[in-house]
Design a protein around this motif. Sequence first.
Motif, short mmCIF file in Angstrom:
data_model
loop_
_atom_site.label_atom_id
_atom_site.label_comp_id
_atom_site.label_asym_id
_atom_site.label_seq_id
_atom_site.Cartn_x
_atom_site.Cartn_y
_atom_site.Cartn_z
N GLN A 224 3.93 -7.39 -28.09
CA GLN A 224 4.67 -7.30 -26.85
C GLN A 224 5.88 -6.39 -27.03
O GLN A 224 6.56 -6.45 -28.05
N VAL A 225 6.14 -5.57 -26.04
CA VAL A 225 7.26 -4.66 -26.11
C VAL A 225 8.57 -5.44 -26.09
O VAL A 225 8.71 -6.44 -25.37
N GLN A 226 9.52 -5.01 -26.91
CA GLN A 226 10.85 -5.59 -26.94
C GLN A 226 11.81 -4.69 -26.17
O GLN A 226 11.79 -3.47 -26.34
N LEU A 227 12.66 -5.30 -25.35
CA LEU A 227 13.60 -4.56 -24.52
C LEU A 227 15.01 -5.06 -24.78
O LEU A 227 15.24 -6.27 -24.84
N VAL A 228 15.95 -4.14 -24.91
CA VAL A 228 17.34 -4.48 -25.14
C VAL A 228 18.20 -3.69 -24.17
O VAL A 228 18.19 -2.46 -24.19
N GLU A 229 18.94 -4.41 -23.32
CA GLU A 229 19.85 -3.77 -22.37
C GLU A 229 21.23 -3.62 -22.98
O GLU A 229 21.65 -4.42 -23.82
N SER A 230 21.94 -2.62 -22.51
CA SER A 230 23.32 -2.42 -22.89
C SER A 230 24.04 -1.68 -21.78
O SER A 230 23.40 -1.15 -20.87
N GLY A 231 25.35 -1.65 -21.85
CA GLY A 231 26.14 -0.87 -20.92
C GLY A 231 26.86 -1.65 -19.85
O GLY A 231 27.63 -1.07 -19.08
N GLY A 232 26.64 -2.95 -19.79
CA GLY A 232 27.34 -3.75 -18.81
C GLY A 232 28.81 -3.89 -19.14
O GLY A 232 29.27 -3.52 -20.23
N GLY A 233 29.55 -4.42 -18.20
CA GLY A 233 30.98 -4.61 -18.41
C GLY A 233 31.69 -4.91 -17.12
O GLY A 233 31.08 -5.20 -16.10
N SER B 117 21.57 0.87 -19.97
CA SER B 117 20.46 1.43 -20.72
C SER B 117 19.53 0.31 -21.17
O SER B 117 19.98 -0.78 -21.52
N CYS B 118 18.26 0.60 -21.17
CA CYS B 118 17.23 -0.31 -21.65
C CYS B 118 16.45 0.41 -22.73
O CYS B 118 15.79 1.42 -22.45
N LYS B 119 16.55 -0.10 -23.94
CA LYS B 119 15.86 0.49 -25.08
C LYS B 119 14.58 -0.29 -25.34
O LYS B 119 14.61 -1.51 -25.52
N ALA B 120 13.46 0.41 -25.36
CA ALA B 120 12.17 -0.20 -25.59
C ALA B 120 11.71 0.04 -27.02
O ALA B 120 12.04 1.05 -27.64
N SER B 121 10.93 -0.90 -27.52
CA SER B 121 10.45 -0.83 -28.90
C SER B 121 9.20 0.03 -29.04
O SER B 121 8.78 0.31 -30.16
N ILE B 122 8.62 0.42 -27.94
CA ILE B 122 7.45 1.27 -27.95
C ILE B 122 7.68 2.43 -27.00
O ILE B 122 8.64 2.44 -26.23
N SER B 123 6.78 3.38 -27.03
CA SER B 123 6.88 4.50 -26.12
C SER B 123 6.83 4.02 -24.67
O SER B 123 6.02 3.17 -24.31
N ILE B 124 7.71 4.58 -23.86
CA ILE B 124 7.76 4.19 -22.45
C ILE B 124 6.89 5.08 -21.58
O ILE B 124 6.85 4.89 -20.36
N PHE B 125 6.24 6.03 -22.18
CA PHE B 125 5.39 6.92 -21.42
C PHE B 125 4.31 6.11 -20.71
O PHE B 125 3.63 5.28 -21.30
N SER B 126 4.17 6.35 -19.42
CA SER B 126 3.16 5.73 -18.58
C SER B 126 3.33 4.22 -18.44
O SER B 126 2.38 3.51 -18.15
N ILE B 127 4.56 3.72 -18.61
CA ILE B 127 4.86 2.30 -18.42
C ILE B 127 5.79 2.14 -17.23
O ILE B 127 6.76 2.89 -17.08
N HIS B 128 5.50 1.16 -16.39
CA HIS B 128 6.31 0.86 -15.23
C HIS B 128 7.51 0.00 -15.64
O HIS B 128 7.35 -1.02 -16.30
N PHE B 129 8.71 0.42 -15.22
CA PHE B 129 9.93 -0.32 -15.50
C PHE B 129 10.64 -0.69 -14.21
O PHE B 129 10.69 0.09 -13.26
N ASP B 130 11.21 -1.88 -14.21
CA ASP B 130 12.05 -2.34 -13.12
C ASP B 130 13.40 -2.75 -13.68
O ASP B 130 13.52 -3.19 -14.82
N TRP B 131 14.43 -2.63 -12.85
CA TRP B 131 15.70 -3.29 -13.08
C TRP B 131 15.85 -4.40 -12.04
O TRP B 131 15.70 -4.16 -10.84
N TYR B 132 16.10 -5.59 -12.52
CA TYR B 132 16.40 -6.74 -11.68
C TYR B 132 17.85 -7.15 -11.90
O TYR B 132 18.47 -6.79 -12.91
N ARG B 133 18.37 -7.92 -10.98
CA ARG B 133 19.68 -8.51 -11.18
C ARG B 133 19.69 -9.93 -10.63
O ARG B 133 18.95 -10.25 -9.70
#
Length: 114
Positions: free
Chosen positions: A1-10, A21-37
Amino acid sequence: QVQLVESGGGLVQAGGSLRLSCKASISIFSIHFDWYRQALGQQRALVAQITSGGSANYVDSVKGRFTISRDVAKNTVDLQMNSLKPDDTAVYYCTAVHGPQRAWGQGTQVTVSS
């Protein structure tokens, strides 16, 4: 499973900007990403998404202020947030759709003061 780490809040004043920023552990090519809050006491809600084909979509409340983008070389998906409002205060989560499941980051707190 892909690991995701967010940063940049404050903490930022109304009208200010933050870049998440959201750093993924695998290539993000052709992967759908969402930001939720998720604001305090509220349900988690979609903010922005970038499809596997690279198309961006936003909820009306952030349209024109937020920009989602991806950097395939860095395996990151970013959310540039401008003209921030107190109502933007929430924990922001990056999530990736791969196969039948979603992977979620740990969340990063964004607090906008008035």
